[in-house]
Design a protein around this motif. Structure first.
Motif, short mmCIF file in Angstrom:
data_model
loop_
_atom_site.label_atom_id
_atom_site.label_comp_id
_atom_site.label_asym_id
_atom_site.label_seq_id
_atom_site.Cartn_x
_atom_site.Cartn_y
_atom_site.Cartn_z
N TRP A 157 0.86 -1.19 0.00
CA TRP A 157 0.00 0.00 0.00
C TRP A 157 0.89 1.23 0.00
O TRP A 157 1.84 1.32 0.77
CB TRP A 157 -0.93 -0.01 1.23
CG TRP A 157 -1.90 1.14 1.29
CD1 TRP A 157 -2.77 1.53 0.32
CD2 TRP A 157 -2.09 2.02 2.40
NE1 TRP A 157 -3.51 2.61 0.75
CE2 TRP A 157 -3.11 2.93 2.03
CE3 TRP A 157 -1.51 2.14 3.66
CZ2 TRP A 157 -3.57 3.94 2.88
CZ3 TRP A 157 -1.96 3.15 4.50
CH2 TRP A 157 -2.97 4.04 4.11
N LEU A 158 0.60 2.18 -0.90
CA LEU A 158 1.38 3.41 -1.02
C LEU A 158 2.87 3.10 -1.19
O LEU A 158 3.74 3.74 -0.58
CB LEU A 158 1.17 4.30 0.22
CG LEU A 158 -0.28 4.75 0.49
CD1 LEU A 158 -0.33 5.59 1.77
CD2 LEU A 158 -0.81 5.57 -0.69
N TRP A 187 3.20 -3.57 4.15
CA TRP A 187 2.47 -3.51 5.42
C TRP A 187 2.21 -4.91 5.93
O TRP A 187 1.99 -5.84 5.16
CB TRP A 187 1.15 -2.75 5.24
CG TRP A 187 1.37 -1.30 4.95
CD1 TRP A 187 1.65 -0.73 3.73
CD2 TRP A 187 1.38 -0.25 5.90
NE1 TRP A 187 1.83 0.61 3.87
CE2 TRP A 187 1.67 0.95 5.19
CE3 TRP A 187 1.15 -0.18 7.27
CZ2 TRP A 187 1.74 2.18 5.83
CZ3 TRP A 187 1.23 1.04 7.92
CH2 TRP A 187 1.52 2.21 7.19
N TYR A 195 4.90 2.76 11.75
CA TYR A 195 3.68 3.45 11.32
C TYR A 195 2.48 2.52 11.37
O TYR A 195 2.60 1.31 11.20
CB TYR A 195 3.86 3.99 9.91
CG TYR A 195 4.70 5.24 9.84
CD1 TYR A 195 4.10 6.48 9.66
CD2 TYR A 195 6.09 5.18 9.96
CE1 TYR A 195 4.87 7.64 9.61
CE2 TYR A 195 6.85 6.33 9.92
CZ TYR A 195 6.24 7.56 9.74
OH TYR A 195 7.00 8.71 9.70
N SER A 240 -1.56 2.11 9.83
CA SER A 240 -2.51 2.58 8.81
C SER A 240 -3.87 2.89 9.40
O SER A 240 -4.72 3.48 8.74
CB SER A 240 -2.67 1.52 7.72
OG SER A 240 -3.46 0.44 8.20
N TRP A 283 -6.49 1.53 7.37
CA TRP A 283 -6.44 2.24 6.09
C TRP A 283 -7.19 3.57 6.14
O TRP A 283 -7.44 4.18 5.10
CB TRP A 283 -7.00 1.37 4.96
CG TRP A 283 -6.52 -0.05 5.05
CD1 TRP A 283 -7.29 -1.16 5.26
CD2 TRP A 283 -5.18 -0.53 4.93
NE1 TRP A 283 -6.51 -2.30 5.30
CE2 TRP A 283 -5.20 -1.94 5.10
CE3 TRP A 283 -3.96 0.10 4.71
CZ2 TRP A 283 -4.06 -2.72 5.05
CZ3 TRP A 283 -2.81 -0.68 4.66
CH2 TRP A 283 -2.86 -2.07 4.83
N LYS A 284 -7.50 4.07 7.33
CA LYS A 284 -8.14 5.38 7.44
C LYS A 284 -7.12 6.51 7.38
O LYS A 284 -7.45 7.63 7.01
CB LYS A 284 -8.94 5.48 8.74
CG LYS A 284 -10.11 4.51 8.86
CD LYS A 284 -10.89 4.76 10.15
CE LYS A 284 -12.02 3.78 10.30
NZ LYS A 284 -11.55 2.43 10.67
N ASP A 288 -4.33 8.35 5.74
CA ASP A 288 -3.65 8.50 4.46
C ASP A 288 -3.18 9.96 4.35
O ASP A 288 -3.98 10.85 4.09
CB ASP A 288 -4.60 8.15 3.32
CG ASP A 288 -3.90 8.16 1.96
OD1 ASP A 288 -2.67 8.40 1.94
OD2 ASP A 288 -4.57 7.93 0.94
N PRO A 289 -1.91 10.25 4.61
CA PRO A 289 -0.81 9.30 4.76
C PRO A 289 -0.87 8.57 6.10
O PRO A 289 -1.52 9.04 7.02
CB PRO A 289 0.43 10.19 4.68
CG PRO A 289 -0.03 11.51 5.19
CD PRO A 289 -1.44 11.66 4.70
N PRO A 290 -0.16 7.43 6.21
CA PRO A 290 -0.13 6.68 7.46
C PRO A 290 0.42 7.53 8.61
O PRO A 290 1.07 8.56 8.40
CB PRO A 290 0.80 5.51 7.15
CG PRO A 290 0.74 5.38 5.66
CD PRO A 290 0.60 6.77 5.15
N SER A 291 0.17 7.08 9.83
CA SER A 291 0.50 7.87 11.00
C SER A 291 1.57 7.19 11.84
O SER A 291 1.53 5.97 12.06
CB SER A 291 -0.76 8.08 11.84
OG SER A 291 -0.53 9.01 12.87
N TRP A 315 -5.68 9.56 12.82
CA TRP A 315 -6.01 10.20 11.55
C TRP A 315 -6.89 11.40 11.83
O TRP A 315 -7.17 11.74 12.98
CB TRP A 315 -6.68 9.21 10.59
CG TRP A 315 -8.07 8.73 10.96
CD1 TRP A 315 -9.26 9.21 10.48
CD2 TRP A 315 -8.42 7.69 11.87
NE1 TRP A 315 -10.31 8.53 11.01
CE2 TRP A 315 -9.82 7.58 11.88
CE3 TRP A 315 -7.69 6.82 12.68
CZ2 TRP A 315 -10.50 6.67 12.67
CZ3 TRP A 315 -8.36 5.91 13.46
CH2 TRP A 315 -9.75 5.83 13.45
#
Length: 222
Positions: A86-87, A91, A120, A122, A125-126, A128-131, A148
């Motif tokens: 992902w991105l 992951w 990080y 995800s 997946w909420k 975006d970008p990951p935290s 997020w």
């Protein structure tokens, strides 16, 4: 009924007290600091948290009553179940069992990835970008936000590079405390050493460790 005053338990409590005391001394010696963790830093994977499918950590888990007595003791695990892309980043799904919370307790499931400045999340997946979840390296007293846009979580590094003992093993530990009342102790290249959930029971409403998972063994492919 388990004898909560056994020599083994008294020794464990003594060890925990020493670690907590060291943690508090380190935390108080540093000024409070905050930082913006910034965007995901890609590149060579960090060795901070070993992520590979099949990696597994086994824990001795305790559920404590309000008076500090152990209500249940179980064996729980944390393992890397699968991976995806992902991105332009790999992951890994990380699963933490919670049998100590009861037979119907759902496991925690995360999607994590290593960056150059820590681990990080995800957030399903909420984000975006990951935290940034676990910043590393990180100094004691550092505070930052994870999560997020619609749900942020405060993270405080309670201690950095402190000795953590489990059985006859000594680890270098970083302690991360979340506003969600969860505290993780991690060791670089090893992963989780201890996971605690925190409660504030009546009538004093003081901090109390409700569950404690302590690492017993691990099997890592890195």
């Amino acid at each position: 009924m388990r004898n909560t005053n056994s020599p083994l338990r008294l020794l464990r409590l003594s060890i925990v007290s020493v670690v907590v005391a060291a943690t508090l001394m380190l935390s108080c010696s540093d000024d409070d600091r905050t930082t913006d963790p910034g965007p995901l830093v890609t590149g060579e994977e960090s060795a901070f948290f070993p992520l590979a499918v099949g990696n597994r950590w086994l824990f001795v888990s305790e559920y404590l009553d309000d008076d500090g007595s152990v209500v249940r003791e179980r064996t729980d695990s944390m393992y890397v179940a699968k991976q995806t892309e992902w991105l332009d980043q790999t992951w890994y799904e990380v699963v933490v069992t919670r049998s100590v919370d009861g037979p119907l307790a759902e496991p925690w499931r995360f999607w994590w990835s290593n960056g150059d400045n820590g681990l990080y999340d995800s957030y399903d997946w909420k984000a975006d970008p990951p935290s940034l979840l676990f910043q590393f390296p990180a100094d004691s007293g550092l505070t930052y936000n994870s999560g997020w846009e619609e749900q942020t979580v405060s993270v405080t590094v309670k201690a950095s590079d402190v000795p953590i003992y489990t059985g006859n093993r000594r680890f270098s530990g970083w302690i991360y405390e979340f506003s969600t009342r969860v505290r993780w102790t991690l060791s670089p290249g090893v992963g989780p050493i201890q996971i605690e959930t925190i409660d504030y029971p009546a009538p004093l409403y003081e901090e109390f460790v409700r569950t404690r998972l302590v690492l017993s063994t691990s099997s890592l492919a890195y």
